[in-house]
Design a protein around this motif. Sequence first.
Motif, PDB file in Angstrom:
ATOM      1  N   GLN A  11       0.727  -1.056   0.119  1.00  0.00           N
ATOM      2  CA  GLN A  11      -0.020   0.097   0.201  1.00  0.00           C
ATOM      3  C   GLN A  11       0.934   1.292   0.166  1.00  0.00           C
ATOM      4  OE1 GLN A  11      -2.734   0.446   3.400  1.00  0.00           O
ATOM      5  NE2 GLN A  11      -3.797   2.093   2.436  1.00  0.00           N
ATOM      6  N   THR A  12       2.016   1.442   0.677  1.00  0.00           N
ATOM      7  CA  THR A  12       2.910   2.452   0.908  1.00  0.00           C
ATOM      8  C   THR A  12       3.374   2.689  -0.359  1.00  0.00           C
ATOM      9  OG1 THR A  12       3.258   2.047   3.229  1.00  0.00           O
ATOM     10  CG2 THR A  12       4.727   3.363   2.143  1.00  0.00           C
ATOM     11  N   ALA A  13       4.079   1.798  -1.193  1.00  0.00           N
ATOM     12  CA  ALA A  13       4.698   1.889  -2.342  1.00  0.00           C
ATOM     13  C   ALA A  13       3.820   2.347  -3.479  1.00  0.00           C
ATOM     14  CB  ALA A  13       5.245   0.360  -2.856  1.00  0.00           C
ATOM     15  N   TRP A  14       2.324   1.779  -3.489  1.00  0.00           N
ATOM     16  CA  TRP A  14       1.489   2.308  -4.493  1.00  0.00           C
ATOM     17  C   TRP A  14       1.209   3.853  -4.056  1.00  0.00           C
ATOM     18  CZ3 TRP A  14       1.324   0.467  -8.806  1.00  0.00           C
ATOM     19  CH2 TRP A  14       1.220  -0.882  -9.229  1.00  0.00           C
ATOM     20  N   ALA A  15       0.923   3.992  -2.635  1.00  0.00           N
ATOM     21  CA  ALA A  15       0.849   5.510  -2.398  1.00  0.00           C
ATOM     22  C   ALA A  15       1.750   6.496  -3.059  1.00  0.00           C
ATOM     23  CB  ALA A  15       0.430   5.643  -1.033  1.00  0.00           C
ATOM     24  N   GLU A  16       3.162   6.036  -2.732  1.00  0.00           N
ATOM     25  CA  GLU A  16       4.193   6.688  -3.129  1.00  0.00           C
ATOM     26  C   GLU A  16       4.310   7.058  -4.632  1.00  0.00           C
ATOM     27  OE1 GLU A  16       7.655   4.796  -1.459  1.00  0.00           O
ATOM     28  OE2 GLU A  16       6.895   5.370   0.603  1.00  0.00           O
ATOM     29  N   ARG A  17       4.085   5.834  -5.500  1.00  0.00           N
ATOM     30  CA  ARG A  17       4.288   5.928  -6.769  1.00  0.00           C
ATOM     31  C   ARG A  17       2.742   6.729  -7.399  1.00  0.00           C
ATOM     32  NH1 ARG A  17       6.908   2.617 -11.082  1.00  0.00           N
ATOM     33  NH2 ARG A  17       8.194   2.460  -9.085  1.00  0.00           N
ATOM     34  N   PHE A  18       1.950   6.562  -6.946  1.00  0.00           N
ATOM     35  CA  PHE A  18       0.322   7.341  -7.299  1.00  0.00           C
ATOM     36  C   PHE A  18      -0.206   7.920  -6.227  1.00  0.00           C
ATOM     37  CE2 PHE A  18       0.917   3.565 -10.247  1.00  0.00           C
ATOM     38  CZ  PHE A  18       0.952   4.409 -11.373  1.00  0.00           C
ATOM     39  N   PRO A  19       0.588   9.249  -5.771  1.00  0.00           N
ATOM     40  CA  PRO A  19      -0.103   9.953  -4.532  1.00  0.00           C
ATOM     41  C   PRO A  19      -1.661  10.338  -4.553  1.00  0.00           C
ATOM     42  CG  PRO A  19       1.802  10.970  -5.528  1.00  0.00           C
ATOM     43  CD  PRO A  19       1.373   9.911  -6.104  1.00  0.00           C
ATOM     44  N   GLU A  20      -2.004  10.488  -6.102  1.00  0.00           N
ATOM     45  CA  GLU A  20      -3.298  11.041  -5.943  1.00  0.00           C
ATOM     46  C   GLU A  20      -4.315  10.157  -5.972  1.00  0.00           C
ATOM     47  OE1 GLU A  20      -1.833   9.363 -10.050  1.00  0.00           O
ATOM     48  OE2 GLU A  20      -0.717  10.464  -8.460  1.00  0.00           O
TER      49      GLU A  20
END
Length: 161
Positions: A11-20
Motif C-alpha cells: 500500500q505504501t509503495a502504491w501511495a508513493e508511486r501514485f499519490p493522487e
Amino acid sequence: MSGRDVVDTIQTAWAERFPELDTEPVAVVGRILRAARFLQEAADERLAGAGLTRTEFDVLSQLRRSDGPLRPGELTAGVVGSPAATTKRLHKLLDAGLVRRAADPQDGRAARVSLTPAGERLVDELLPRQLEADAALLEVLSPDQRRSLAALLRTALLRWE
C-alpha cells in the motif's frame, strides 16, 4: 498487536508511486486475498494425506450437508469456483469412488450427484480435524474479534453474492 505486514508495504509503495490515488482498498482486499491463500494452502496441506484439496473437500461437505443428491450447478453455487472447476472436481471424486452420478428423475438430460458410503465416511472422519485445525489458526484473534470479523465478512458477502 502492531507492526507492518506485506500489505502495508504494498500500500505504501502504491501511495508513493501514485499519490493522487486512494490506496486504502489495498489494505482490505490485499489482506483478504492473502488470508484466503494462506488458509487454502494450510487446508490443502492437511487434506493431502486423504488425496483431497480444500475445494474437493468442500464439494464432499456440501453433499454431506444436503438432504439428497444435488445437481452439479447446485454444487457450483455452494463452493468457490466455476462450473468447469466443479466438473473437474467431480470427475476426480467419481474416480476416487467418493461420489456417484445418476440421471435426474425429473430431467433425463441432467445428473444428480451424491456421496458414496466411502465419501460419507471420509467427510465424517475429516470434518472434526478440519474444524479443529481451522480453530487453531483463528486463535490469533480473540472470540470477540472472530465474531466481529465474521459479521463484517457476512455484510460484504451478502452484497457481493
